[in-house]
Design an enzyme around this catalytic site. Sequence first.
Site, PDB file in Angstrom:
ATOM      1  N   ARG A  81     -10.237  -0.675   8.370  1.00  0.00           N
ATOM      2  CA  ARG A  81      -9.769  -2.042   8.626  1.00  0.00           C
ATOM      3  C   ARG A  81     -10.579  -2.796   9.651  1.00  0.00           C
ATOM      4  NH1 ARG A  81      -3.759  -0.433   8.790  1.00  0.00           N
ATOM      5  NH2 ARG A  81      -3.089  -2.323   9.774  1.00  0.00           N
ATOM      6  N   ARG A 121      10.985  -0.351  11.050  1.00  0.00           N
ATOM      7  CA  ARG A 121       9.825   0.000  11.872  1.00  0.00           C
ATOM      8  C   ARG A 121       9.752  -0.922  13.078  1.00  0.00           C
ATOM      9  NH1 ARG A 121       4.365   0.662   8.340  1.00  0.00           N
ATOM     10  NH2 ARG A 121       3.508  -0.683   9.943  1.00  0.00           N
ATOM     11  N   ARG A 150       0.265  -8.979  13.557  1.00  0.00           N
ATOM     12  CA  ARG A 150      -0.425  -8.092  12.598  1.00  0.00           C
ATOM     13  C   ARG A 150      -1.153  -8.901  11.519  1.00  0.00           C
ATOM     14  NH1 ARG A 150       4.491  -4.878  10.817  1.00  0.00           N
ATOM     15  NH2 ARG A 150       3.124  -3.934   9.275  1.00  0.00           N
ATOM     16  N   ARG A 180      11.791  -4.910   5.216  1.00  0.00           N
ATOM     17  CA  ARG A 180      11.386  -3.522   4.949  1.00  0.00           C
ATOM     18  C   ARG A 180      12.238  -2.535   5.741  1.00  0.00           C
ATOM     19  NH1 ARG A 180       5.373  -1.434   5.655  1.00  0.00           N
ATOM     20  NH2 ARG A 180       5.587  -2.367   7.702  1.00  0.00           N
ATOM     21  N   LYS A 194       0.847  -1.204   0.000  1.00  0.00           N
ATOM     22  CA  LYS A 194       0.000   0.000   0.000  1.00  0.00           C
ATOM     23  C   LYS A 194       0.880   1.252   0.000  1.00  0.00           C
ATOM     24  CE  LYS A 194      -2.156  -1.264   3.828  1.00  0.00           C
ATOM     25  NZ  LYS A 194      -1.449  -2.531   4.134  1.00  0.00           N
TER      26      LYS A 194
HETATM   27  P1  AP5 Z   1       4.714  -1.458   2.024  1.00  0.00           P
HETATM   28  O1  AP5 Z   1       4.319  -0.740   0.792  1.00  0.00           O
HETATM   29  O2  AP5 Z   1       5.414  -0.711   3.087  1.00  0.00           O
HETATM   30  O3  AP5 Z   1       3.466  -2.274   2.615  1.00  0.00           O
HETATM   31  P2  AP5 Z   1       2.102  -1.739   3.271  1.00  0.00           P
HETATM   32  O4  AP5 Z   1       0.989  -2.423   2.547  1.00  0.00           O
HETATM   33  O5  AP5 Z   1       2.079  -0.257   3.333  1.00  0.00           O
HETATM   34  O6  AP5 Z   1       2.224  -2.417   4.687  1.00  0.00           O
HETATM   35  P3  AP5 Z   1       2.133  -1.787   6.179  1.00  0.00           P
HETATM   36  O7  AP5 Z   1       2.938  -2.703   7.053  1.00  0.00           O
HETATM   37  O8  AP5 Z   1       2.465  -0.350   6.178  1.00  0.00           O
HETATM   38  O9  AP5 Z   1       0.651  -2.016   6.470  1.00  0.00           O
HETATM   39  P4  AP5 Z   1       0.032  -2.094   7.845  1.00  0.00           P
HETATM   40  O10 AP5 Z   1      -1.376  -2.135   7.418  1.00  0.00           O
HETATM   41  O11 AP5 Z   1       0.450  -3.186   8.726  1.00  0.00           O
HETATM   42  O12 AP5 Z   1       0.614  -0.828   8.620  1.00  0.00           O
HETATM   43  P5  AP5 Z   1      -0.030   0.564   8.953  1.00  0.00           P
HETATM   44  O13 AP5 Z   1       1.044   1.552   8.971  1.00  0.00           O
HETATM   45  O14 AP5 Z   1      -1.236   0.789   8.133  1.00  0.00           O
HETATM   46  O15 AP5 Z   1       5.628  -2.706   1.544  1.00  0.00           O
HETATM   47  C1  AP5 Z   1       6.168  -3.633   2.461  1.00  0.00           C
HETATM   48  C2  AP5 Z   1       7.565  -4.060   2.000  1.00  0.00           C
HETATM   49  O16 AP5 Z   1       7.470  -4.793   0.789  1.00  0.00           O
HETATM   50  C3  AP5 Z   1       8.518  -2.906   1.689  1.00  0.00           C
HETATM   51  O17 AP5 Z   1       9.800  -3.299   2.072  1.00  0.00           O
HETATM   52  C4  AP5 Z   1       8.436  -2.758   0.160  1.00  0.00           C
HETATM   53  O18 AP5 Z   1       9.637  -2.237  -0.398  1.00  0.00           O
HETATM   54  C5  AP5 Z   1       8.212  -4.181  -0.268  1.00  0.00           C
HETATM   55  N1  AP5 Z   1       7.365  -4.309  -1.464  1.00  0.00           N
HETATM   56  C6  AP5 Z   1       6.214  -3.630  -1.720  1.00  0.00           C
HETATM   57  N2  AP5 Z   1       5.669  -4.038  -2.891  1.00  0.00           N
HETATM   58  C7  AP5 Z   1       6.506  -5.004  -3.376  1.00  0.00           C
HETATM   59  C8  AP5 Z   1       6.490  -5.822  -4.552  1.00  0.00           C
HETATM   60  N3  AP5 Z   1       5.498  -5.723  -5.455  1.00  0.00           N
HETATM   61  N4  AP5 Z   1       7.497  -6.703  -4.734  1.00  0.00           N
HETATM   62  C9  AP5 Z   1       8.495  -6.806  -3.817  1.00  0.00           C
HETATM   63  N5  AP5 Z   1       8.576  -6.068  -2.683  1.00  0.00           N
HETATM   64  C10 AP5 Z   1       7.585  -5.173  -2.467  1.00  0.00           C
HETATM   65  O19 AP5 Z   1      -0.556   0.322  10.444  1.00  0.00           O
HETATM   66  C11 AP5 Z   1       0.346   0.168  11.520  1.00  0.00           C
HETATM   67  C12 AP5 Z   1      -0.433   0.025  12.810  1.00  0.00           C
HETATM   68  O20 AP5 Z   1      -1.200   1.229  13.070  1.00  0.00           O
HETATM   69  C13 AP5 Z   1      -1.479  -1.093  12.841  1.00  0.00           C
HETATM   70  O21 AP5 Z   1      -0.910  -2.335  13.198  1.00  0.00           O
HETATM   71  C14 AP5 Z   1      -2.465  -0.569  13.890  1.00  0.00           C
HETATM   72  O22 AP5 Z   1      -1.981  -0.781  15.193  1.00  0.00           O
HETATM   73  C15 AP5 Z   1      -2.479   0.937  13.628  1.00  0.00           C
HETATM   74  N6  AP5 Z   1      -3.505   1.320  12.657  1.00  0.00           N
HETATM   75  C16 AP5 Z   1      -3.289   1.862  11.419  1.00  0.00           C
HETATM   76  N7  AP5 Z   1      -4.459   2.087  10.794  1.00  0.00           N
HETATM   77  C17 AP5 Z   1      -5.427   1.652  11.628  1.00  0.00           C
HETATM   78  C18 AP5 Z   1      -6.855   1.584  11.540  1.00  0.00           C
HETATM   79  N8  AP5 Z   1      -7.521   2.002  10.430  1.00  0.00           N
HETATM   80  N9  AP5 Z   1      -7.536   1.077  12.592  1.00  0.00           N
HETATM   81  C19 AP5 Z   1      -6.913   0.665  13.706  1.00  0.00           C
HETATM   82  N10 AP5 Z   1      -5.568   0.695  13.853  1.00  0.00           N
HETATM   83  C20 AP5 Z   1      -4.833   1.182  12.824  1.00  0.00           C
HETATM   84 MG    MG Z   2       2.042   1.164   4.901  1.00  0.00          MG
END
Ligand code: AP5
Ligand code: MG
Length: 217
Positions: free
Chosen positions: A88, A160, A171, A127, A13
């Site tokens: 989510r 992170r 997660r 990552r 994402k």
């Molecule tokens: P990346 O693009 O960083 O992945 P992402 O989908 O953004 O994953 P996140 O870990 O950021 O999602 P998340 O939902 O767990 O975290 P969030 O910050 O939202 O890519 C990942 C890796 O893969 C990178 O190294 C990249 O280079 C590589 N990559 C990408 N695409 C690739 C490809 N095609 N091929 C090869 N490699 C690739 O949430 C964090 C925390 O915040 C949650 O756990 C929760 O506690 C809280 N939170 C956030 N939003 C909410 C909500 N709406 N409700 C409640 N709690 C929330």
């Molecule tokens: Mg993200």
Amino acid sequence: MDIILFGPPGAGKGTQAAAIAERARVPHISTGDIFRKNLREGTELGKLAKGYMDRGELVPDSVVCDLVTDRLTHADAVAGSLLDGFPRTVMQAELLLDWLEAQGRTVGAVINLQVDDDVLVRRLSGRRTCSACGASYHVDHNPPSVAGVCDECGSAVVQRADDSEETVAARLATYHDQTAAVLPVLRRRATVSDIDGNQAIDRVKAAVLAVIDAADG
Ligand code: AP5
Ligand code: MG
Ligand code: ZN
């Protein structure tokens, strides 16, 4: 138009968000990035979110929903947004869709990045994330041009806190237990485009931008 970027942790994402936001001319709103910014700044919201994030659990719906609907009323987001990491839970989804409808806004596209669990674990363990702007890198698949330095803003690139092995497992479990159930709600109330997120970054990018172009035109 409002766009929802949906998918499990590590689906890509954050990696795809900047290109989508630019193409659709909307701001990128990532709830995770907002929490991490608040954490760095030591705000009450940051302190509250930290415990949940460290355990790989979700921050309570009431906190997240108010945060997002408030953000969506800022001048840069009134004509549309790219939501990353929200909704989510089923409650977040129903609330968002009702709220947008009440504002006369429509969800122009839902992009669902589908990636296998074993691939997600490898991506998250390798990552690296910019400590300032949140840009996402990978030690093998997408390293910054200069090791440890963000291409976008020149700040330090770090691991992170929630990318440790146990927290990644938690997660993913949270995703399967609480977030996967959001998809049927989105499918019922909007048009969902399923994208194979296991492909290389550029191929995923071409596929998501094609969805945006079709929704925009
Ligand atoms: P990346 O693009 O960083 O992945 P992402 O989908 O953004 O994953 P996140 O870990 O950021 O999602 P998340 O939902 O767990 O975290 P969030 O910050 O939202 O890519 C990942 C890796 O893969 C990178 O190294 C990249 O280079 C590589 N990559 C990408 N695409 C690739 C490809 N095609 N091929 C090869 N490699 C690739 O949430 C964090 C925390 O915040 C949650 O756990 C929760 O506690 C809280 N939170 C956030 N939003 C909410 C909500 N709406 N409700 C409640 N709690 C929330
Ligand atoms: Mg993200
Ligand atoms: Zn940066």
